[in-house]
Design an enzyme around this catalytic site. Structure first.
Site, PDB file in Angstrom:
ATOM      1  N   CYS A 167       0.844  -1.204   0.000  1.00  0.00           N
ATOM      2  CA  CYS A 167       0.000   0.000   0.000  1.00  0.00           C
ATOM      3  C   CYS A 167       0.878   1.253   0.000  1.00  0.00           C
ATOM      4  O   CYS A 167       0.604   2.218  -0.716  1.00  0.00           O
ATOM      5  CB  CYS A 167      -0.956  -0.005   1.190  1.00  0.00           C
ATOM      6  SG  CYS A 167      -0.144  -0.031   2.805  1.00  0.00           S
ATOM      7  N   SER A 186      -6.413  -0.260  10.576  1.00  0.00           N
ATOM      8  CA  SER A 186      -6.488  -0.696   9.177  1.00  0.00           C
ATOM      9  C   SER A 186      -5.452  -1.765   8.838  1.00  0.00           C
ATOM     10  O   SER A 186      -5.446  -2.287   7.728  1.00  0.00           O
ATOM     11  CB  SER A 186      -6.288   0.506   8.243  1.00  0.00           C
ATOM     12  OG  SER A 186      -4.935   0.937   8.273  1.00  0.00           O
ATOM     13  N   VAL A 187      -4.571  -2.085   9.797  1.00  0.00           N
ATOM     14  CA  VAL A 187      -3.479  -3.027   9.526  1.00  0.00           C
ATOM     15  C   VAL A 187      -3.811  -4.370  10.158  1.00  0.00           C
ATOM     16  O   VAL A 187      -3.830  -4.507  11.381  1.00  0.00           O
ATOM     17  CB  VAL A 187      -2.142  -2.487  10.077  1.00  0.00           C
ATOM     18  CG1 VAL A 187      -1.006  -3.462   9.783  1.00  0.00           C
ATOM     19  CG2 VAL A 187      -1.836  -1.126   9.469  1.00  0.00           C
ATOM     20  N   GLY A 188      -4.092  -5.352   9.316  1.00  0.00           N
ATOM     21  CA  GLY A 188      -4.479  -6.673   9.797  1.00  0.00           C
ATOM     22  C   GLY A 188      -3.280  -7.528  10.172  1.00  0.00           C
ATOM     23  O   GLY A 188      -2.122  -7.127  10.011  1.00  0.00           O
ATOM     24  N   PRO A 189      -3.541  -8.750  10.656  1.00  0.00           N
ATOM     25  CA  PRO A 189      -2.452  -9.621  11.115  1.00  0.00           C
ATOM     26  C   PRO A 189      -1.480 -10.009  10.011  1.00  0.00           C
ATOM     27  O   PRO A 189      -0.285 -10.163  10.255  1.00  0.00           O
ATOM     28  CB  PRO A 189      -3.183 -10.848  11.682  1.00  0.00           C
ATOM     29  CG  PRO A 189      -4.574 -10.773  11.139  1.00  0.00           C
ATOM     30  CD  PRO A 189      -4.868  -9.335  10.911  1.00  0.00           C
ATOM     31  N   THR A 215      -0.476  -8.197   7.387  1.00  0.00           N
ATOM     32  CA  THR A 215       0.464  -7.095   7.162  1.00  0.00           C
ATOM     33  C   THR A 215       1.450  -6.980   8.323  1.00  0.00           C
ATOM     34  O   THR A 215       2.646  -6.744   8.124  1.00  0.00           O
ATOM     35  CB  THR A 215      -0.306  -5.775   6.982  1.00  0.00           C
ATOM     36  OG1 THR A 215      -1.212  -5.922   5.891  1.00  0.00           O
ATOM     37  CG2 THR A 215       0.632  -4.617   6.696  1.00  0.00           C
ATOM     38  N   ARG A 216       0.964  -7.170   9.542  1.00  0.00           N
ATOM     39  CA  ARG A 216       1.854  -7.054  10.709  1.00  0.00           C
ATOM     40  C   ARG A 216       2.962  -8.107  10.675  1.00  0.00           C
ATOM     41  O   ARG A 216       4.084  -7.853  11.098  1.00  0.00           O
ATOM     42  CB  ARG A 216       1.042  -7.171  12.001  1.00  0.00           C
ATOM     43  CG  ARG A 216       0.159  -5.962  12.245  1.00  0.00           C
ATOM     44  CD  ARG A 216      -0.774  -6.172  13.432  1.00  0.00           C
ATOM     45  NE  ARG A 216      -1.779  -5.122  13.470  1.00  0.00           N
ATOM     46  CZ  ARG A 216      -1.633  -3.947  14.083  1.00  0.00           C
ATOM     47  NH1 ARG A 216      -0.509  -3.669  14.710  1.00  0.00           N
ATOM     48  NH2 ARG A 216      -2.601  -3.050  14.066  1.00  0.00           N
ATOM     49  N   ASN A 269      -5.060   3.280   2.819  1.00  0.00           N
ATOM     50  CA  ASN A 269      -4.071   2.266   2.457  1.00  0.00           C
ATOM     51  C   ASN A 269      -4.727   1.034   1.853  1.00  0.00           C
ATOM     52  O   ASN A 269      -4.158   0.386   0.970  1.00  0.00           O
ATOM     53  CB  ASN A 269      -3.215   1.887   3.673  1.00  0.00           C
ATOM     54  CG  ASN A 269      -4.015   1.669   4.937  1.00  0.00           C
ATOM     55  OD1 ASN A 269      -4.834   2.507   5.309  1.00  0.00           O
ATOM     56  ND2 ASN A 269      -3.780   0.562   5.609  1.00  0.00           N
TER      57      ASN A 269
END
Length: 311
Positions: A131, A162-165, A167-168, A273
């Site tokens: 993103c 807005s940042v899910g698992p 992406t983390r 994003n």
């Protein structure tokens, strides 16, 4: 009735669910499958309610249905760690993979910069960078098409919500892949990427900062015109993409400050994003779908994804 190319979405998280909403509005793409691993996930439930077929058995649960249901394009919004195997299995059945993870085993695509370069190449795997990359690389490219850029640095600030698992888990891959694309697509000789996940409540809109060091004194008028033109190109598919300040010139440094507001398809509008990633993926898939409908792109089962280094 206009012919549509059937698609599958892998990963029913924030990105996959937002993408599903966009594909349902597409004139040439028809989402028919949503693939997950948790039968209780919100994304799979939403997809079922929309009449989309679902499986909670991962890609292996989709494979027996690919040919029968005519799936020709798949979007992978899972994790860089599993993407290569997902791509291998689906490429073997002649399915084109649009990769929304930072795996980057296929060539990078940032639509306003290099979408048309992918025409006619019969690629079976295309990577959408990240993103942060989709938001900032057009600005690096806008500068580098005017004059050489020695160094490009981008900082993407996104709301924690807005940042899910997925992406983390992929933060390191995010920074490496984005930096690589700043160089290979943006045109900077050296690239660097930083992501900031902001836990503020209420959540803040996506904000991006781009710094470019030009090799010679910046041509301020030409760079400003190039950036304004590129902003308009991005706004064609992400209307909430805005130049907040800049370009600001300080010696050989050119700085651009952006914000990206989403359409609110899944998460609220602060999650720009999601929008810039899913809109870019949908735009890319639509180009390939148009080629398929015209008979100019025939997918070949068993074609391996082309390898791209993620420096």
């Amino acid at each position: 009735m206009t012919q549509k190319i059937k698609c599958a979405l892998i990963g029913p998280g924030n990105i996959g669910t937002d993408l599903l909403a966009k594909l349902q509005r597409s004139p040439v793409l028809e989402p028919v499958w949503m693939v997950g691993i948790d039968p209780e996930s919100d994304g799979l439930r939403r997809a079922r309610e929309m009449g989309i077929k679902t499986t909670a058995e991962g890609v292996d649960g989709l494979l027996p249905h690919v040919l029968a249901d005519g799936v020709q394009i798949a979007f992978d919004a899972t994790s860089a760690y599993v993407h290569a195997e997902n791509s291998r299995k689906l490429n073997a059945l002649g399915v084109l993979m649009i990769d929304l993870t930072p795996a980057a085993i296929g060539p990078y695509c940032v639509p306003p910069v290099n979408l048309k370069e992918h025409l006619g190449r019969a690629e079976m795997n295309v990577n959408m960078v990240t993103c942060g990359g989709q938001a900032t690389i057009p600005m690096v490219a806008a500068v580098s098409r005017v004059q050489p850029v020695a160094y490009g640095e981008i900082v993407a600030t996104v709301s924690s919500r807005s940042v899910g698992p997925g992406t983390r888990k992929n933060i390191d891959e995010f920074t490496r892949t984005t930096a690589g694309a700043v160089e290979r697509v943006g045109g900077a000789k050296k690239g660097k990427a930083i992501i900031v996940i902001n836990p503020a409540e209420p959540p803040l809109i996506m904000r991006d900062t781009v710094h470019c060091l030009t090799e010679t004194e910046p041509d301020q008028a030409a760079i400003t015109a190039s950036i304004q033109a590129m902003i308009k190109e991005v706004q064609k598919y992400v209307p909430g993409y805005k130049l907040v300040n800049g370009p600001v010139f300080d010696g050989n440094r050119v700085s651009v400050f952006l914000e990206v507001e989403g359409l609110g398809d899944y998460l609220p509008k602060y999650a720009g994003n999601l929008d810039i990633m899913t809109a870019a993926a949908a735009r890319t898939a639509e180009m390939f779908a148009e080629e398929m409908i015209k008979g100019e792109l025939n997918l070949r089962a068993g074609t391996a994804a082309s390898a791209t280094e993620t420096a």
